[in-house]
Motif scaffolding. Structure first.
Motif, PDB file in Angstrom:
ATOM      1  N   ALA A  95       0.828  -1.207   0.000  1.00  0.00           N
ATOM      2  CA  ALA A  95       0.000   0.000   0.000  1.00  0.00           C
ATOM      3  C   ALA A  95       0.859   1.252   0.000  1.00  0.00           C
ATOM      4  N   GLY A  96       2.004   1.196   0.666  1.00  0.00           N
ATOM      5  CA  GLY A  96       2.883   2.357   0.725  1.00  0.00           C
ATOM      6  C   GLY A  96       3.963   2.361  -0.331  1.00  0.00           C
ATOM      7  N   ASN A  97       4.342   1.185  -0.805  1.00  0.00           N
ATOM      8  CA  ASN A  97       5.381   1.073  -1.830  1.00  0.00           C
ATOM      9  C   ASN A  97       4.897   0.086  -2.890  1.00  0.00           C
ATOM     10  N   PRO A  98       3.901   0.495  -3.680  1.00  0.00           N
ATOM     11  CA  PRO A  98       3.312  -0.432  -4.658  1.00  0.00           C
ATOM     12  C   PRO A  98       4.264  -0.742  -5.809  1.00  0.00           C
ATOM     13  N   TRP A  99       3.994  -1.866  -6.451  1.00  0.00           N
ATOM     14  CA  TRP A  99       4.730  -2.197  -7.674  1.00  0.00           C
ATOM     15  C   TRP A  99       4.516  -1.085  -8.697  1.00  0.00           C
ATOM     16  N   ARG A 100       5.613  -0.548  -9.181  1.00  0.00           N
ATOM     17  CA  ARG A 100       5.517   0.483 -10.213  1.00  0.00           C
ATOM     18  C   ARG A 100       6.876   0.660 -10.854  1.00  0.00           C
ATOM     19  N   ILE A 101       6.862   1.164 -12.081  1.00  0.00           N
ATOM     20  CA  ILE A 101       8.096   1.475 -12.799  1.00  0.00           C
ATOM     21  C   ILE A 101       8.113   2.971 -13.059  1.00  0.00           C
ATOM     22  N   GLU A 102       9.144   3.616 -12.550  1.00  0.00           N
ATOM     23  CA  GLU A 102       9.317   5.060 -12.742  1.00  0.00           C
ATOM     24  C   GLU A 102      10.671   5.284 -13.405  1.00  0.00           C
ATOM     25  N   GLY A 103      10.642   5.505 -14.701  1.00  0.00           N
ATOM     26  CA  GLY A 103      11.896   5.660 -15.430  1.00  0.00           C
ATOM     27  C   GLY A 103      12.697   4.370 -15.377  1.00  0.00           C
ATOM     28  N   ASN A 104      13.903   4.427 -14.822  1.00  0.00           N
ATOM     29  CA  ASN A 104      14.759   3.249 -14.707  1.00  0.00           C
ATOM     30  C   ASN A 104      14.689   2.601 -13.329  1.00  0.00           C
ATOM     31  N   ARG A 105      13.684   2.964 -12.531  1.00  0.00           N
ATOM     32  CA  ARG A 105      13.567   2.384 -11.199  1.00  0.00           C
ATOM     33  C   ARG A 105      12.283   1.575 -11.086  1.00  0.00           C
ATOM     34  N   VAL A 106      12.407   0.366 -10.546  1.00  0.00           N
ATOM     35  CA  VAL A 106      11.255  -0.506 -10.332  1.00  0.00           C
ATOM     36  C   VAL A 106      11.088  -0.685  -8.825  1.00  0.00           C
ATOM     37  N   PHE A 107       9.906  -0.352  -8.306  1.00  0.00           N
ATOM     38  CA  PHE A 107       9.666  -0.306  -6.867  1.00  0.00           C
ATOM     39  C   PHE A 107       8.839  -1.498  -6.390  1.00  0.00           C
ATOM     40  N   GLY A 108       8.979  -1.799  -5.106  1.00  0.00           N
ATOM     41  CA  GLY A 108       8.151  -2.799  -4.451  1.00  0.00           C
ATOM     42  C   GLY A 108       8.873  -3.412  -3.275  1.00  0.00           C
ATOM     43  N   PRO A 109       8.143  -3.862  -2.251  1.00  0.00           N
ATOM     44  CA  PRO A 109       8.780  -4.461  -1.075  1.00  0.00           C
ATOM     45  C   PRO A 109       9.487  -5.761  -1.427  1.00  0.00           C
ATOM     46  N   GLY A 110      10.744  -5.861  -1.023  1.00  0.00           N
ATOM     47  CA  GLY A 110      11.524  -7.066  -1.293  1.00  0.00           C
ATOM     48  C   GLY A 110      12.031  -7.180  -2.710  1.00  0.00           C
ATOM     49  N   ILE A 111      11.850  -6.153  -3.521  1.00  0.00           N
ATOM     50  CA  ILE A 111      12.218  -6.251  -4.939  1.00  0.00           C
ATOM     51  C   ILE A 111      13.723  -6.356  -5.137  1.00  0.00           C
ATOM     52  N   LEU A 112      14.483  -5.725  -4.252  1.00  0.00           N
ATOM     53  CA  LEU A 112      15.939  -5.770  -4.357  1.00  0.00           C
ATOM     54  C   LEU A 112      16.523  -6.855  -3.464  1.00  0.00           C
ATOM     55  N   ASP A 113      15.923  -7.042  -2.312  1.00  0.00           N
ATOM     56  CA  ASP A 113      16.414  -8.013  -1.326  1.00  0.00           C
ATOM     57  C   ASP A 113      15.335  -9.044  -1.040  1.00  0.00           C
ATOM     58  N   MET A 114      15.261 -10.170  -1.847  1.00  0.00           N
ATOM     59  CA  MET A 114      16.077 -10.326  -3.033  1.00  0.00           C
ATOM     60  C   MET A 114      15.306 -10.982  -4.181  1.00  0.00           C
ATOM     61  N   LYS A 115      14.040 -10.560  -4.334  1.00  0.00           N
ATOM     62  CA  LYS A 115      13.237 -11.155  -5.405  1.00  0.00           C
ATOM     63  C   LYS A 115      13.777 -10.798  -6.784  1.00  0.00           C
ATOM     64  N   GLY A 116      14.355  -9.601  -6.894  1.00  0.00           N
ATOM     65  CA  GLY A 116      14.982  -9.235  -8.156  1.00  0.00           C
ATOM     66  C   GLY A 116      16.151 -10.141  -8.488  1.00  0.00           C
ATOM     67  N   GLY A 117      16.906 -10.559  -7.468  1.00  0.00           N
ATOM     68  CA  GLY A 117      18.027 -11.462  -7.687  1.00  0.00           C
ATOM     69  C   GLY A 117      17.583 -12.843  -8.134  1.00  0.00           C
ATOM     70  N   ILE A 118      16.474 -13.330  -7.574  1.00  0.00           N
ATOM     71  CA  ILE A 118      15.944 -14.635  -7.987  1.00  0.00           C
ATOM     72  C   ILE A 118      15.534 -14.595  -9.451  1.00  0.00           C
ATOM     73  N   VAL A 119      14.822 -13.542  -9.826  1.00  0.00           N
ATOM     74  CA  VAL A 119      14.385 -13.407 -11.220  1.00  0.00           C
ATOM     75  C   VAL A 119      15.586 -13.276 -12.148  1.00  0.00           C
ATOM     76  N   LEU A 120      16.574 -12.484 -11.749  1.00  0.00           N
ATOM     77  CA  LEU A 120      17.782 -12.335 -12.558  1.00  0.00           C
ATOM     78  C   LEU A 120      18.447 -13.688 -12.783  1.00  0.00           C
ATOM     79  N   ALA A 121      18.559 -14.500 -11.734  1.00  0.00           N
ATOM     80  CA  ALA A 121      19.218 -15.795 -11.862  1.00  0.00           C
ATOM     81  C   ALA A 121      18.440 -16.735 -12.770  1.00  0.00           C
ATOM     82  N   LEU A 122      17.120 -16.723 -12.676  1.00  0.00           N
ATOM     83  CA  LEU A 122      16.314 -17.565 -13.552  1.00  0.00           C
ATOM     84  C   LEU A 122      16.439 -17.136 -15.005  1.00  0.00           C
TER      85      LEU A 122
END
Length: 373
Positions: A95-122
């Motif tokens: 609710a406070g940090n919804p999934w969204r893309i703003e320019g070159n930044r992609v927001f969301g809880p846990g997106i960097l630590d570390m769901k983004g890493g899991i997706v990158l590896a796959l």
């Protein structure tokens, strides 16, 4: 050389990332974690990985394990990719940090630590798959943010069976890769006092909260570079009209080496007394950079140079499950995930521009690691 994916080629990866981020998975919520692990199994199956059969040990660890071996065509000790699905964000953080893309930044809880890493590896595995010379195993856990109490044994067992370990935790701020990590110690602090009526006879009581508060100030004031002490959870008392008899806190300590670890334990021992106890409840061991770690890093550095991606070898103060595998002496390379900022904060986000180049680095690294003995 496997090239980096174009922005258009990353659409499917971003769709997967969105699914993972929208499935909130705080470490202390069993139902949310179960939903996240079920989603992870579906994602693995969609990519053709073979899921490990149901196993009491796997279930007790709260983990998902899957292997890519090209239908049995690949043999030998696998490359183990180690990740975690749990986050520090409670259900509702979207609710406070919804999934969204703003320019070159992609927001969301846990997106960097570390769901983004899991997706990158796959995505890296998808691109590297036809060129692999050894199997790749994924182990995704759900308790890393609380010190891996359930999964540590499984992590160590799978690491011992692997050729090496890759950890797609977030990159360092400069894009660097991690070849060592400081020790992480978690302490439980418990203060005791003497109860009394806070309105009528406050002088007859001894406040546990007051004792704990003094201890927190004293302990945190002893922090210095390479030896930090920080209290992150605190509680005490049950009735406002009672002098509190008990109070407790959780403290995280980070030690850069054995000398600083000894300093921290001495500081804590010097603060304890009959009214304040401090118990070491868990520890991520010091991961000292070894020759095997540097050998993998050199492969990654060469790959990155060919792709025009800047990397460096770094030792990190933040803990990860790489502490566990690196401390065992299993060659480990960490920090292979995307770049970004806002770790554990309300504006956590990843740098979209880093995703494609770092997918390429990891894809080529997987291929070249197949040639290692």
């Amino acid at each position: 050389m496997i090239p980096g994916p174009s922005p258009a080629e990353l659409h499917a990866a971003l769709d997967r990332l969105r699914r993972l981020v929208l499935c909130e998975t705080p470490s202390y919520d069993p139902a949310a974690l179960a939903a996240g692990l079920a989603l992870m199994r579906a994602e693995f199956a969609a990519d053709g990985l073979a899921l490990a059969p149901a196993d009491p040990g796997l279930d007790a660890a709260g983990a998902v394990r899957a292997v890519y071996d090209r239908g049995g065509a690949l043999a030998g000790p696998p490359v183990l990719i180690l990740g975690h699905l749990d986050t520090v964000h409670p259900v509702g953080e979207l609710a406070g940090n919804p999934w969204r893309i703003e320019g070159n930044r992609v927001f969301g809880p846990g997106i960097l630590d570390m769901k983004g890493g899991i997706v990158l590896a796959l995505e890296a595995l998808r691109r590297a798959g036809p060129h692999l010379a050894r199997p790749v195993e994924f182990l995704i856990t759900s308790d890393e943010e609380i010190g891996s109490p359930r999964s540590r044994g499984l992590i160590e067992a799978r690491a011992k069976a692997a050729a090496c370990v890759l950890v797609p935790e977030p990159a360092r701020d400069n894009g660097g890769l991690v070849v060592g990590r400081h020790a992480i110690l978690r302490y439980a602090l418990a203060a005791t006092g003497r109860p009394a009526h806070a309105g009528r006879d406050p002088g007859q009581g001894v406040s546990a909260i007051h004792r704990l508060a003094r201890a927190i100030v004293a302990l945190e004031s002893r922090s210095r570079p390479g030896a930090s002490l920080s209290v992150g959870v605190i509680g005490g008392g049950r009735w406002v009209n009672c002098v509190p008899e008990r109070a407790s806190a959780e403290m995280l300590c980070v030690a850069a080496d054995e000398v600083r670890r000894a300093e921290i334990t001495a500081v804590i021992a010097g603060e304890t007394d009959a009214r304040l106890a401090a118990d070491l409840v868990s520890e991520r061991p010091l991961w000292k950079t070894g020759a095997g770690d540097l050998a993998i890093y050199e492969v990654a550095r060469a790959v990155a140079a060919e792709l025009g991606v800047a990397v460096s070898a770094e030792v990190s103060g933040g803990g990860s499950d790489g502490n566990l595998t690196g401390a065992l002496g299993v060659p480990t390379l960490d920090g292979l995930g995307p770049c970004g900022a806002g770790l554990h904060a309300h504006d956590e986000h990843l740098d979209l521009a880093s995703l494609g180049p770092r997918v390429a680095v990891m894809a080529n690294l997987l291929v070249r690691l197949g040639a290692l003995p």
